[in-house]
Design an enzyme around this catalytic site. Structure first.
Site: not given
Ligand code: S3P
Length: 445
Positions: A101, A129, A176, A326, A357
């Site tokens: 990603g 995604r 991002q 993360d 997740r």
């Protein structure tokens, strides 16, 4: 690299005490950025400590496709001969960003303000995604995007031939998205402004400044206001990539839950936009000492001494989420071994990572005999005070962090834990198995 071969199951058994030094590889976020910014500078950028995980190798291949020369001299030691801001040539082929990603979204930003058409794809995880979070702000520069339903890959971007600078408030906490807008702003005239309400990892801002761009960050009541002046000539750099704190989290957390462990983990980032896991573990009662605090590769780092600890569940402050986003999968494994409940709220971004997740951890923990509660934005783990049954095969959904998390669980559970496919681990931490085995883990392919 979107082909996916035969699944490679891996199994972790209850392991002896972990001892020794865990030297984890280079930071994934900084590795991607060093290749992309190197390609947008004029001349040779030298990179040491580059993470040679598949995600980063895919970004290296993409930079070659845009005309940069990218050379590997030896382990982690690379050169990028950049073509300058606005110097990209149109790739002849579809760009395959594999599982990454970060790779695809940053590269979309980097090409968005150049007069060219580029088609992006990725593996089965990346093709699920959402890309609209990046293509929406890029549209403000004049970039067009044509993808599958729901803004999914494969997707073609038509770069803006005459880009205009933008002012954009990022609606989700995402480094991002912030970085894609900043990279697009490089080839737009005038000032591009990005506003982020919650601070996310700041590697792009730090590195853009290092490469000679004018970036100004103002902390206001509305959050960080980041102003980038477009069309700079970026100067090539020598980038020493620090170790990846998100990879360090795996041996650190393993040592906390495997009885008798005492390990040393050098060079772990103390960058406040990255290190939220560590205060969280300390609040849970973790025995971690932070030694030799210093700067490495432009990032504050410390050496960590980590010992097996008896832990208690806590409420993780939701405002900490961006600095440890993360690390929730491995934190929820640690939480399973703690005494009492660990409550993780404000974590819905986990649903759009390499896998969902929250769902992947919830199903896997249940299969291993751990009680959980979940809703759209929350995961609650009921800790078992060290006595986690294990004894299950867990689906990892092409997600490296899910695979590594359950292998760590298996190292301390009563019965072995198998992950259905360990292949994805190579995207971020190719030496995970060897490093853990070297510390005393029993992990087998
Ligand atoms: C990253 C940003 C985070 C993180 C990812 C790396 C980056 O993603 O989860 O592993 O390098 O900018 P989001 O921007 O989607 O939060």
């Amino acid at each position: 690299m979107s082909g996916h071969g035969t699944p490679k199951p891996m199994t972790a058994q209850r392991s002896g005490p972990l001892k020794g030094t865990a030297e984890v590889p280079g930071d994934k976020s900084i590795s991607h950025r060093s290749l992309i910014l190197g390609a947008m500078a004029v001349g040779e950028t030298k990179v040491t400590g580059l993470l040679e995980g598949q995600d980063v190798l895919d970004t290296a291949a993409a930079m070659r496709a845009f005309g940069a020369e990218v050379i590997r001299h030896g382990q982690g030691n690379w050169s990028v001969f950049g073509v300058g801001v606005g110097g990209f040539r149109e790739p002849e082929q579809v760009l395959d960003c594999g599982n990454s990603g970060t790779g695809v979204r940053l590269i979309m930003g980097a090409m968005a303000t150049s007069d060219m058409t580029v088609t992006f794809t990725g593996d089965a995880s990346l093709r699920k995604r959402p890309m609209a979070r990046v293509t929406d702000p890029l549209a403000l520069f004049g970039t067009q995007a044509h993808g599958r339903k729901g803004g999914r890959l494969p997707m073609t971007l038509v770069g803006a031939a005459q880009p205009v600078p933008v002012r954009y408030e990022v609606p989700v906490p995402s480094a991002q998205v912030k970085s894609a807008v900043l990279l697009a702003g490089l080839n737009a005239p005038g000032d591009t402004v990005v506003i982020e309400r919650e601070a996310t990892r700041d590697h792009s801002e730090r590195m853009l400044a290092g490469f000679g761009a004018q970036v100004h960050v103002e902390k206001t009541a509305q959050g960080n206001v980041i102003t980038l002046t477009g069309q700079p000539e970026l100067r090539p750099q020598e980038v020493a990539v620090p170790r990846d704190p998100s990879s360090a989290a795996f041996p650190v957390c393993a040592a906390l839950i495997v009885e008798g462990s005492d390990i040393f983990v050098p060079g772990v980032s103390q960058n406040l936009t990255r290190n939220g896991l560590y205060p969280t573990l300390v609040e849970m009662g973790a025995d971690i000492t932070f030694e030799n605090v210093r700067e490495e590769g432009g990032e504050p780092v410390a050496d960590l001494r980590v010992k097996f600890s008896s832990l208690k569940g806590i409420e993780v402050p939701p405002e900490r989420a961006p600095s440890m986003i993360d690390e929730y999968p491995i934190l929820s494994v640690v939480a399973a071994f703690a005494e009492g409940r660990t409550v993780m709220r404000g974590v819905k971004e986990l649903r759009v990572k390499e896998s969902d997740r929250i769902d992947a951890m919830a199903r896997g923990l249940e299969a291993c005999g751990v009680r959980i509660e979940e809703d759209e934005d929350t995961l609650i783990v009921h800790g078992m005070g060290g006595a986690v049954p294990g004894g299950a095969t867990v689906a990892v959904h092409l997600d490296h962090r899910i695979a590594m998390s359950f292998l760590v669980l298996g190292m301390a559970a009563k019965a072995p834990v198998t992950v259905d496919d360990g292949e994805a681990i190579s995207t971020s931490f190719p030496i995970f198995g060897a490093l853990m085995t070297g510390l005393g883990a029993d992990i087998r392919a």
